[in-house]
Design a protein around this motif. Sequence first.
Motif, PDB file in Angstrom:
ATOM      1  N   LYS A 137       0.828  -1.222   0.000  1.00 10.62           N
ATOM      2  CA  LYS A 137       0.000   0.000   0.000  1.00 10.62           C
ATOM      3  C   LYS A 137       0.855   1.261   0.000  1.00 10.62           C
ATOM      4  O   LYS A 137       0.567   2.214  -0.719  1.00 10.62           O
ATOM      5  N   TYR A 138       1.925   1.272   0.804  1.00  5.66           N
ATOM      6  CA  TYR A 138       2.767   2.456   0.914  1.00  5.66           C
ATOM      7  C   TYR A 138       4.028   2.386   0.045  1.00  5.66           C
ATOM      8  O   TYR A 138       4.849   3.291   0.080  1.00  5.66           O
ATOM      9  N   ASP A 152       0.674   8.897   7.946  1.00  5.79           N
ATOM     10  CA  ASP A 152      -0.482   8.967   7.057  1.00  5.79           C
ATOM     11  C   ASP A 152      -1.607   9.679   7.790  1.00  5.79           C
ATOM     12  O   ASP A 152      -2.115   9.171   8.789  1.00  5.79           O
ATOM     13  N   ASP A 153      -1.998  10.851   7.281  1.00  6.14           N
ATOM     14  CA  ASP A 153      -3.067  11.590   7.955  1.00  6.14           C
ATOM     15  C   ASP A 153      -4.452  11.149   7.494  1.00  6.14           C
ATOM     16  O   ASP A 153      -5.452  11.706   7.895  1.00  6.14           O
ATOM     17  N   GLU A 154      -4.515  10.125   6.643  1.00  6.75           N
ATOM     18  CA  GLU A 154      -5.756   9.538   6.139  1.00  6.75           C
ATOM     19  C   GLU A 154      -6.552  10.489   5.259  1.00  6.75           C
ATOM     20  O   GLU A 154      -7.689  10.207   4.907  1.00  6.75           O
ATOM     21  N   ASN A 155      -6.000  11.624   4.896  1.00  7.57           N
ATOM     22  CA  ASN A 155      -6.610  12.552   3.941  1.00  7.57           C
ATOM     23  C   ASN A 155      -5.823  12.555   2.635  1.00  7.57           C
ATOM     24  O   ASN A 155      -5.929  13.481   1.847  1.00  7.57           O
ATOM     25  N   GLY A 156      -4.999  11.553   2.454  1.00  5.69           N
ATOM     26  CA  GLY A 156      -4.193  11.473   1.245  1.00  5.69           C
ATOM     27  C   GLY A 156      -2.793  12.026   1.397  1.00  5.69           C
ATOM     28  O   GLY A 156      -2.010  11.993   0.460  1.00  5.69           O
ATOM     29  N   ASN A 157      -2.476  12.558   2.571  1.00  4.59           N
ATOM     30  CA  ASN A 157      -1.136  13.089   2.822  1.00  4.59           C
ATOM     31  C   ASN A 157      -0.304  12.020   3.508  1.00  4.59           C
ATOM     32  O   ASN A 157      -0.573  11.653   4.647  1.00  4.59           O
ATOM     33  N   VAL A 158       0.701  11.525   2.790  1.00  4.06           N
ATOM     34  CA  VAL A 158       1.558  10.469   3.310  1.00  4.06           C
ATOM     35  C   VAL A 158       3.000  10.949   3.241  1.00  4.06           C
ATOM     36  O   VAL A 158       3.456  11.428   2.208  1.00  4.06           O
TER      37      VAL A 158
END
Length: 82
Positions: free
Chosen positions: A44-45, A56-62
């Motif tokens: 996944k990453y 991962d802020d779970e808003n698409g920012n990794v």
Amino acid sequence: MKKILFTSDICGPCFGLKKRIEKEGLEVLILNYNVEAEKPDFVKYGIRAVPRLVIDDENGNVEIIQGSDEIITGIKREEETS
């Protein structure tokens, strides 16, 4: 916010880093490549080398961080902002 440290049982730097995290009392989810159930997260990453810290802020920012000192700094930074 997810903080995930990707490691392996045969990685010397990973072993030292995990000891340092424990000694400093830092909180992070540790996923070990040698455990079959955790391999989907590596895909996944896009993790192909360890150790790596994923934030991962779970808003698409990794953010993917490598290097023991940089990983410790990243974990501490996220703990301060949480």
